[in-house]
Design a protein around this motif. Structure first.
Motif, PDB file in Angstrom:
ATOM      1  N   ASN A  85      20.945 -19.717  31.030  1.00  0.00           N
ATOM      2  CA  ASN A  85      20.709 -18.865  29.857  1.00  0.00           C
ATOM      3  C   ASN A  85      21.500 -17.555  29.937  1.00  0.00           C
ATOM      4  O   ASN A  85      21.107 -16.555  29.344  1.00  0.00           O
ATOM      5  N   ALA A  86      22.623 -17.589  30.644  1.00  0.00           N
ATOM      6  CA  ALA A  86      23.470 -16.399  30.778  1.00  0.00           C
ATOM      7  C   ALA A  86      24.652 -16.494  29.819  1.00  0.00           C
ATOM      8  O   ALA A  86      25.058 -17.579  29.408  1.00  0.00           O
ATOM      9  N   ASN A  87      25.206 -15.334  29.487  1.00  0.00           N
ATOM     10  CA  ASN A  87      26.372 -15.273  28.604  1.00  0.00           C
ATOM     11  C   ASN A  87      27.678 -15.148  29.371  1.00  0.00           C
ATOM     12  O   ASN A  87      28.747 -15.444  28.845  1.00  0.00           O
ATOM     13  N   LEU A  88      27.592 -14.663  30.634  1.00  0.00           N
ATOM     14  CA  LEU A  88      28.808 -14.411  31.411  1.00  0.00           C
ATOM     15  C   LEU A  88      28.499 -14.464  32.897  1.00  0.00           C
ATOM     16  O   LEU A  88      27.459 -13.970  33.331  1.00  0.00           O
ATOM     17  N   LEU A  89      29.415 -15.038  33.652  1.00  0.00           N
ATOM     18  CA  LEU A  89      29.374 -15.005  35.115  1.00  0.00           C
ATOM     19  C   LEU A  89      30.580 -14.202  35.599  1.00  0.00           C
ATOM     20  O   LEU A  89      31.712 -14.457  35.179  1.00  0.00           O
ATOM     21  N   ILE A  90      30.311 -13.230  36.468  1.00  0.00           N
ATOM     22  CA  ILE A  90      31.386 -12.483  37.135  1.00  0.00           C
ATOM     23  C   ILE A  90      31.258 -12.778  38.622  1.00  0.00           C
ATOM     24  O   ILE A  90      30.288 -12.388  39.261  1.00  0.00           O
TER      25      ILE A  90
END
Length: 160
Positions: A85-90
């Motif tokens: 349910n995340a919008n971005l992975l860094i």
């Protein structure tokens, strides 16, 4: 917006000191952890929900959490749960001390070969516009965190 930040090579061997070891010995990403913590704090101050996952149980010399053999670890299980349910992975890493290849850059953004939406290129431009001395490079095929996540359809970048 939810952002997941990973530092897979967080745990350093007890004998490691960047002050006494040269660039040929790089058993952990000793700069990535502090940078990720600052990034988390700054993003939270802007109202983002941020989850920070540190590879603090296994050393890179035991199991490299950013390689295929790291896929079935507690760290990667947590990542798989959080990324849904995340919008971005860094995915944060750091170059070896005195790395000649990348020492002229403040930050390098790595583009997964599976990134057909040009997320890494967009992030590169944003960072450049902020005045950072940034470089864009292709990610290595062995960088399994970013490659697995992008291949599964998630928005992900690797920075060093």
């Amino acid at each position: 917006m939810k952002i997941v930040i990973t530092v897979p090579h967080y745990k350093c061997p007890p004998e490691y000191s960047p002050k006494k070891h040269d660039h040929t010995y790089h058993p952990c990403d000793w700069v990535a952890g502090p940078v990720a913590k600052v990034l988390k704090k700054k993003l939270e101050a802007k109202g983002y929900e941020v989850v920070l996952l540190l590879g603090d149980k296994l050393r890179k010399t035991e199991v490299d959490l950013n390689r295929p053999e790291g896929r079935h670890t507690e760290f990667r299980d947590k990542l798989n749960q959080q990324i849904e349910n995340a919008n971005l992975l860094i995915d944060c890493h750091s170059f070896p001390k005195d790395s000649i290849k990348y020492q002229k850059w403040e930050l390098v953004v790595f583009k997964s070969p599976y990134d057909n939406r040009n997320i890494a290129k967009s992030m590169f431009r944003i960072l450049q516009n902020l005045g950072l001395n940034v470089n864009l490079q292709p990610a290595f095929s062995r960088d399994s965190i970013i490659n697995d996540m992008v291949r599964e359809g998630h928005v992900a970048i690797l920075i060093e």
